[in-house]
Each structure stands twice: as C-alpha cells, then as structure tokens.
Design a protein around this motif. Sequence first.
Motif, PDB file in Angstrom:
ATOM      1  N   ALA A   1       0.967  -1.222  -0.053  1.00 31.72           N
ATOM      2  CA  ALA A   1       0.051   0.089   0.043  1.00 31.72           C
ATOM      3  C   ALA A   1       1.015   1.300   0.052  1.00 31.72           C
ATOM      4  O   ALA A   1       1.885   1.293   0.762  1.00 31.72           O
ATOM      5  CB  ALA A   1      -0.933  -0.011   1.156  1.00 31.72           C
ATOM      6  N   VAL A   2       0.609   1.958  -1.016  1.00 30.00           N
ATOM      7  CA  VAL A   2       1.451   3.330  -0.921  1.00 30.00           C
ATOM      8  C   VAL A   2       0.434   4.501  -0.482  1.00 30.00           C
ATOM      9  O   VAL A   2      -0.623   4.785  -0.861  1.00 30.00           O
ATOM     10  CB  VAL A   2       1.954   3.578  -2.214  1.00 30.00           C
ATOM     11  CG1 VAL A   2       2.478   5.056  -2.430  1.00 30.00           C
ATOM     12  CG2 VAL A   2       2.847   2.650  -2.763  1.00 30.00           C
ATOM     13  N   VAL A   3       0.963   5.146   0.677  1.00 31.77           N
ATOM     14  CA  VAL A   3       0.309   6.403   1.306  1.00 31.77           C
ATOM     15  C   VAL A   3       1.003   7.707   0.883  1.00 31.77           C
ATOM     16  O   VAL A   3       1.896   7.553   1.243  1.00 31.77           O
ATOM     17  CB  VAL A   3      -0.134   6.055   2.695  1.00 31.77           C
ATOM     18  CG1 VAL A   3      -0.809   7.277   3.269  1.00 31.77           C
ATOM     19  CG2 VAL A   3      -0.991   4.728   2.933  1.00 31.77           C
ATOM     20  N   LEU A   4       0.258   8.626   0.654  1.00 32.88           N
ATOM     21  CA  LEU A   4       0.887   9.841   0.095  1.00 32.88           C
ATOM     22  C   LEU A   4       0.245  11.088   1.086  1.00 32.88           C
ATOM     23  O   LEU A   4      -1.123  10.908   1.171  1.00 32.88           O
ATOM     24  CB  LEU A   4       0.731  10.219  -1.275  1.00 32.88           C
ATOM     25  CG  LEU A   4       1.274   9.038  -2.090  1.00 32.88           C
ATOM     26  CD1 LEU A   4       0.633   9.524  -3.619  1.00 32.88           C
ATOM     27  CD2 LEU A   4       2.721   9.056  -2.129  1.00 32.88           C
ATOM     28  N   THR A   5       0.809  11.954   1.525  1.00 33.26           N
ATOM     29  CA  THR A   5       0.225  13.027   2.318  1.00 33.26           C
ATOM     30  C   THR A   5       0.308  14.382   1.321  1.00 33.26           C
ATOM     31  O   THR A   5       1.280  14.673   0.788  1.00 33.26           O
ATOM     32  CB  THR A   5       0.657  13.082   3.652  1.00 33.26           C
ATOM     33  OG1 THR A   5       1.371  12.160   4.107  1.00 33.26           O
ATOM     34  CG2 THR A   5      -0.239  13.898   4.549  1.00 33.26           C
ATOM     35  N   ASN A   6      -0.831  14.988   1.137  1.00 28.93           N
ATOM     36  CA  ASN A   6      -0.735  16.396   0.455  1.00 28.93           C
ATOM     37  C   ASN A   6      -1.222  17.274   1.549  1.00 28.93           C
ATOM     38  O   ASN A   6      -2.176  17.278   2.345  1.00 28.93           O
ATOM     39  CB  ASN A   6      -1.603  16.023  -0.743  1.00 28.93           C
ATOM     40  CG  ASN A   6      -1.637  16.997  -2.010  1.00 28.93           C
ATOM     41  OD1 ASN A   6      -0.654  18.067  -1.613  1.00 28.93           O
ATOM     42  ND2 ASN A   6      -2.330  16.947  -2.718  1.00 28.93           N
TER      43      ASN A   6
END
Lengths: 332, 362
Positions: free
Chosen positions: B262-267
Amino acid sequence: MVILREGICPGINEEFIKALQSEDIKTVEDFVSCNPEELAQKCSLSYKALVAVRRVLLAQYTAFPVSGADLYEELLSSTAILSTGNPSLDKLLDSGLYTGEITELAGSPGSGKTQVCFSVAVNISHQLKQTVFYIDTKGGMCANRLLQMLQSKTPNMEEQMEALQKIKVLRVFDVFSLLACLQNLRSNGLQKASVGGGSVKALMVDSVSAVLSSMLGGKQNEGMSLLMQVAGELKMIARDFSIAVLVTNHVTKDGNGHLKAGLGQSWSHVPRTRVLLQRIEGAETSSLRTATLTKSSRQACHLVEGFDLCHWSEERRTSISGKRKLEERSKP
Amino acid sequence: MHRTVPSLPLAPSMKVKLINAGFQVASDLTDMRPLQLCKEAGISQEEAVEVLQVLRDDGQPHQQRAATESLTALDLLHQEQALGSIVTFCSALDDALGGGVPVGKTTEICGSPGVGKTQLCMQLAVDVQIPVCFGGLGGKALYIDTEGSFLVQRVADMAEAAVQHCTLLAEDTEQRQALEELTVEKILSNLFLVRCHDYVELLAEVYLLPDFLSEHPEVRLVVIDSIAFPFRHDFEDLSQRTRLLNGLAQQLIQLATQHSLAVVLTNQMTTRVSNGQSKLVPALGESWGHAATQRLILHWEGLRRLASLYKSPSQMEATIQYQITVQGFRDAPDEPRTTPDSSAVSSPSGNHSKRPRMEDLS
C-alpha cells in the motif's frame, strides 16, 4: 522508406543487393522506379529475376485503392454498435459505442470515468456476452466493484463468474509497456482471445493521459512521437479487428477557467467522439453526473445528458437496468 | 518480437539513426552483432552494445508477461481477496474504505495543517505490523519523511496502545504466541525511516525503491509524508513540476502493484478563489488529482475532525468523524458503535490532546 535487405522477398540475396548498391539503389522505391532492362544491362543481373522481384515488391508494398461503395458495404457488415447500458449515455453517443472508432471520456478526478468504464465493461461482458480487454494504467481496476455491479444485474453466481472471465485485464504503467502491450495485442493477442470462443468487441484504456502526460512538454522531444504511436496503434486495432476503443483522459483548465480535455490539440484529433463528465454544481457529494458531447461526427455538439452513477440504491429497489435517468426523478 | 523500433525505450537520437539505417522492427535487430550494428547504423560500439542490451531486457520473460498475459477479472478478484487491507483503528473510517487502506493501490491523504495526516500515517505504520492471526498483515513499513514531522516517541506510544489492544483481544494459543513476539521494540525495528530534504532526494529514493523492496519483501506499506512539501516551494517551472509528479505517481503505482504494498501519500491544501468565494482544495494542481487511486480529505468542522472519501474506484463517497487520542487515531466518542469487536478506545476527557496533560492526571 523500406531499405532493400536480404530476405524481404525470395530472390534477393547478398550479391543481388551488392550489385544494386553499386548502382546507388538502396530502397524499394529506387528499385521499382528504375527500368528493369537498363538495370539488367548495368548490373549484369538476369532480366527475368529483376522483373519477378519487382512484381513481388510491388504487390507487397503498394497501397490499393478501394471504391467508396465497397467500403460502405464493408462498414455496414462489420460495424456494430455496443450499448453502454445507460440509456442517457446511449442517447448522447447515438445509441452506443461504435466499433472501429475511438471514443474518449474526459473528466476531473472523481467525476466517474473509471466507473463508466466498469459499467460499460460489465454490460458488454454480461448482456452482450462478448470479451472485453481492459488496459489499466492507474491501478484503478477493482474486481470487487465489477462483482458488485454484476451482482446487481443477476443473482446467479455462475453467470457472474462467466461475465468476470470475459473481462481481461492488462496492467501497464509506462508508455513503452503500453506500446509493447498494444503491439502484442495487434499481432497475436486479439486472435488468441477470439479463438477461445466469444469475440473481442471492446478495448478500454484507463487512462491514456496518465502514461503520456509526463512525456510531453519541456525539453523532451519524444513526447509527440509516442503520443502519435499510441494513437496509431489504437486506430489500427479498432479498424482491423472491428473493436470499439474507449479511452479516458484527464482535464485541464484553459485560459478562461473552463475545463477542457488534456493532452493538447494533437490528441484532440485522435478520438472520433469525445464526452466530458462533470459533477453537478451544488450537489457535489451526490452521485449524479452530467455528460457533455464535445466532439462527434454524428450528432450536434454540446448535447448534455444527466445520469446517476449510483448503483447501490438500485440494488435495494431490485431494478434490472443499471442507472436511473435524471429526467425521471425530476418529473412532477 | 513485434515491437517497432520507434516504440523501444531508447534515446530519440539513437532511434533516428537506427531508422535511417533501415531497421523497422525489433526483430531486425535481435540477430545483429554489436560490430555489425555499429557499421550499419553509424553508432559507436558502446551505443550498439547498449541497444542490444535494451532489446534483450525487453524480451525478458517477466517484462513480456506483464505486457502480454492478461488476467481475467475473476483471477484478479481472487488476488484482491488475498491481498487484504491495513486497518486504521477507526472503525468508521475502515468501513468507509472497505476494510482499511487497500494494498496494491495508492491512497492520498489531504488536509489542512494540524488535522491529523501525520498521525494517521504513523498509525498505519504501526497497524501494518499487526500479526496475521489478529487480522493484520504482519508486514514492515517504510516511512519517507520530507517535512521532518516524524516523532519516534509518538510512534512508541501508538505501538504500545496497539500491543495493549491486541492483548485484550487475544483468545487462542496462536494469538498468544504471536503476542509474545509483538513488542514495542520489535514494532519500531520493523519501521524503516528515510529523511529526504528536497525533491531531488525524493525522486532518487523512489528510483531506488525497487532494489530496496526486492531486498525486503516483507514491506507492505510505503508512506511519503508529505509529497507536497518538496514540490511546493522553490519550484519555478510549474509544467516541469506536473511532469515530475505524474512520472512519480506512475512509478509508485507500479511498485504498489508489483510488490503488493500500500502506498500512502500526504498532500497539503491550498486556497482557490472563484466567483468571489474561496475554497480549500488539495494542493499540487488539477492533474495531480488523477494520480492517486483513492483520495481522502481530512478537514475541520468547528471542533470536529471529519474525513471524506473523495475519490475511490470501489467505495462510495462518505464522510465520517474521527479523533486523535493518546493512543492514536481512533473513532470519535459520540459515534454509536454497533460491532462488538470495534477497536476504538476514546480518551477519558474526550479532548484532542495527544499527551496526557497535568490537569487530566490530577
């Protein structure tokens, strides 16, 4: 510009090519535009061999014109119209997706492009019982969602599994893999799939802008070439195999702040029909969407139709068709 | 092979030389020796060797399989069911996401400062390590920090709360055995931390990820907190930024699919002014919105924290409330809990502080 090499035609061997090269004839065009008698004298090659090779090369490399009437007959017999399953969208597309053509769906994130692709794939595999190829470049393919859509169409598990088996998924994440995939489909993939029973009638690419937009612009000089190669492959697949191609695209804002489809002017000529999907202003969290026809060769542009993406409420009502029309709900 | 020469992953100038020499299809090139190719195409010997190497790599079995073999949707369904998802310990959010953060997809978390993005990321980094017998994935996590907001003490607190929670749930011997190995030290040692200071370091790190992931196949979560920060300041050429971000997004989804993680990105959020009104929208532009598979927007409503699922291929849009407690990311206290095995433990005073304050303890 096809260069003369050994083996492009029986009768051409290395001595032949060397003799021709001494007369400065390197390509097929140079060869067929020369007079074989003169060539036979200058190169000391047999006249018969030259004429035979010339005939084979002409047959292999020339384009033959087709009369308009024959073309019309061929189109009538080979074109099929695939219904999308949603009556509003069908009305917009002049009764559905046409085989032999590329149709494009553009929209902002969350506007429903992937959902519409899923619905069309499910409709084709379940209702029309044809095979669908789905090329996923963004990781948005979710088999659970396809199963959910099928479950709302039929409670029979065998039918659901059969329909799921007719949807074939290919996952590629950059433009070179996409080109490899399309070229492979064109050369033997599609024939293999139709041998197993059930012809391939649709190809979906979700999305074509994800792999191309990082190659365009700036100092990169290869982007346009790759875009045109992808376009060429898609068109050849659509035409040669009588397949309906559906692609999705992202949107950008133009100078006035209006939405327009991405990938620029060059790509805008590639699809035959273009549809823009939007959420309804004011009802941002609902599942209602509007579809606007932005390019079509069959209908007047800027036709707008509304529809509902929501399938879940349909399950509770146990209705058979997938989506409700916006017009029905607003009837007094 | 049926590849045409223009579609090969080579430098454009090389392709022009090859096409001018008469090579149209990749199969014309495969039988050539480097010296022959060198003479015919007019390129140097090293370039000829490179071209043949690329062709050989292209014809490799795993590359061919990706491009040619298709899965049916039925096979994909079985695969998805086997992959699972990472719980967030907030049952409302897990329900909205369909079980948790999905493995094999990229999820983007957007939010204003202070709403809880880093807290959620740290919670996920702990939750991915919950053993399989408790319903977790039992995997390791890679945390790429670009802002410098990662705090080890906070992760240790969350890890301890998770261990305590599992202890309460343990029923049979298998679970008790797994619990003996699950300690705060072990959880912290399975968390790989990388600190990137600017966008070049971030791009280099993502470029090196495939090698790292082949060496550590148990990694099930990659967090990039945040992806907006290095790209938002000091970037003059916005179109270059869009191109770099799109390329990055494609690399990440490829990693997520190939290595089952799972890849989680924060923006971050930015303000958009339209028609005299201003609205908070996710940063990095319109085209970045297409990059992640799922998008979660965290926002404030008065004193409540809400999470909205804005874009998802399989879940319906929903808004739920959550809170941040001493134990980490949890359900909001006034949410009626219907499932008996819900995992939320709310703090005694219901306030939003992370450390126990002196007033509460007294």
